[in-house]
Design an enzyme around this catalytic site. Structure first.
Site, PDB file in Angstrom:
ATOM      1  N   ASP A 261       1.025  -0.996   0.024  1.00  0.00           N
ATOM      2  CA  ASP A 261       0.009  -0.065   0.000  1.00  0.00           C
ATOM      3  C   ASP A 261       1.059   1.059   0.281  1.00  0.00           C
ATOM      4  O   ASP A 261       2.051   1.073   0.093  1.00  0.00           O
ATOM      5  CB  ASP A 261      -1.117   0.160   1.046  1.00  0.00           C
ATOM      6  CG  ASP A 261      -0.355  -0.080   2.673  1.00  0.00           C
ATOM      7  OD1 ASP A 261       0.819  -0.109   2.622  1.00  0.00           O
ATOM      8  OD2 ASP A 261      -0.975   0.324   3.747  1.00  0.00           O
TER       9      ASP A 261
ATOM     10  N   TYR B  84       2.855   4.858   0.826  1.00  0.00           N
ATOM     11  CA  TYR B  84       3.624   5.325   1.891  1.00  0.00           C
ATOM     12  C   TYR B  84       2.501   6.122   2.783  1.00  0.00           C
ATOM     13  O   TYR B  84       1.588   6.811   2.238  1.00  0.00           O
ATOM     14  CB  TYR B  84       4.740   6.387   1.498  1.00  0.00           C
ATOM     15  CG  TYR B  84       5.709   5.360   0.980  1.00  0.00           C
ATOM     16  CD1 TYR B  84       6.729   4.425   1.683  1.00  0.00           C
ATOM     17  CD2 TYR B  84       6.282   5.826  -0.183  1.00  0.00           C
ATOM     18  CE1 TYR B  84       7.626   3.903   0.896  1.00  0.00           C
ATOM     19  CE2 TYR B  84       7.462   5.401  -0.794  1.00  0.00           C
ATOM     20  CZ  TYR B  84       8.031   4.169  -0.120  1.00  0.00           C
ATOM     21  OH  TYR B  84       9.135   3.677  -0.885  1.00  0.00           O
TER      22      TYR B  84
ATOM     23  N   PHE C 135       6.507   2.155  -3.925  1.00  0.00           N
ATOM     24  CA  PHE C 135       7.864   2.322  -3.603  1.00  0.00           C
ATOM     25  C   PHE C 135       8.496   3.566  -3.820  1.00  0.00           C
ATOM     26  O   PHE C 135       9.585   4.158  -3.504  1.00  0.00           O
ATOM     27  CB  PHE C 135       9.017   1.109  -3.836  1.00  0.00           C
ATOM     28  CG  PHE C 135       8.441  -0.059  -3.700  1.00  0.00           C
ATOM     29  CD1 PHE C 135       8.784  -0.561  -2.000  1.00  0.00           C
ATOM     30  CD2 PHE C 135       8.050  -1.010  -4.127  1.00  0.00           C
ATOM     31  CE1 PHE C 135       8.624  -1.838  -1.659  1.00  0.00           C
ATOM     32  CE2 PHE C 135       7.564  -2.312  -3.834  1.00  0.00           C
ATOM     33  CZ  PHE C 135       8.145  -2.693  -2.429  1.00  0.00           C
TER      34      PHE C 135
ATOM     35  N   HIS D 283      11.185  -8.893   1.595  1.00  0.00           N
ATOM     36  CA  HIS D 283      11.045  -7.440   1.352  1.00  0.00           C
ATOM     37  C   HIS D 283      12.221  -6.603   1.494  1.00  0.00           C
ATOM     38  O   HIS D 283      12.858  -6.926   2.191  1.00  0.00           O
ATOM     39  CB  HIS D 283       9.739  -6.762   2.504  1.00  0.00           C
ATOM     40  CG  HIS D 283       9.305  -5.736   1.809  1.00  0.00           C
ATOM     41  ND1 HIS D 283       9.810  -4.408   2.344  1.00  0.00           N
ATOM     42  CD2 HIS D 283       8.080  -5.371   1.355  1.00  0.00           C
ATOM     43  CE1 HIS D 283       8.839  -3.524   1.983  1.00  0.00           C
ATOM     44  NE2 HIS D 283       7.955  -4.010   1.279  1.00  0.00           N
TER      45      HIS D 283
END
Length: 226
Positions: A69, A71, A82, A191
């Site tokens: 999702d 920031y 990102f 991640h």
């Protein structure tokens, strides 16, 4: 207030997603999202909601980088997974992405965390939830975005031309079942978050592996330099 006309992407995604955009499911989602924007601080701004699709048309998609999702801090999110707006401090996960890029392809970490150039190269930077409440990560996980973003993944899975799907972290890996076309390549790792980057993200070489696959399939490789 978001209206039906506001979902128009302005490229081939409009026809590909037309039946969904005309559905009662999407209208219900719009009602929920409008309520959230009226009553809370929501990121990204409405105008940036569909940036990923606007910047990377369906026919241009060669790579998908899947995020969870947006920031949730002030002025960070702008509709690309990102990525942050120009002039905004890079979040730790993005710093680690650039570290791996430098280790993988010897591309120096850029000064800006804006990944728009990747989008224009054919990298769809897709979050599975397109909105988030300020300071509350994953707060819109169950609001209904997954119906749209799962459909996007399924449509890309059906593409005739090969696509690289980059899945970082368990949440992204959970979408692997939607990618069934043997023409495509799935790259998985932990991640890039500081909590997990040392458990398989660093050294995974997603950027070089992506370009090797694209070249092998007679496609122009991605210019990862920003």
């Amino acid at each position: 207030m978001l209206c039906i006309k506001d979902y128009m992407i302005g490229n081939d995604w409009d026809s590909i997603l037309d039946s969904y955009f005309k559905s009662s499911v999407f209208k219900d989602l719009l009602n929920k999202i409008n309520y959230e924007y009226r009553n809370k601080i929501i990121y990204p701004p409405k105008k940036d909601l569909f940036n990923a699709l606007m910047i990377t048309p369906f026919n241009n998609v060669k790579v998908v980088i899947l995020g969870q999702d947006p920031y949730h801090g002030d002025d960070e999110a702008h509709g690309l997974a990102f990525s942050v707006k120009p002039g905004i401090k890079m979040p730790p996960s993005l710093k680690n992405i650039f570290k791996e890029l430098q280790n993988d392809l010897d591309i120096k970490s850029p000064l800006s965390g804006n990944l728009t150039l990747w989008g224009k190269e054919g990298v769809l930077l897709l979050n599975t939830s397109l909105t988030v409440i300020k300071d509350k990560p994953n707060s819109h996980q169950d609001i209904g975005w997954d119906k749209l973003t799962d459909l996007i993944i399924k449509k890309l899975n059906a593409k005739e031309s090969p696509v690289v799907f980059i899945l970082w972290g368990n949440y992204a890996k959970g979408k692997k079942g939607l990618i069934t076309n043997p023409k495509h390549l799935v790259l998985e790792s932990s991640h890039p978050s500081p909590l997990s980057a040392n458990r398989g993200f660093f050294g995974s070489k997603p950027f070089s592996k992506t370009n090797e696959f694209l070249i092998k399939n007679n496609l122009i490789p991605i210019n990862w330099e920003i």
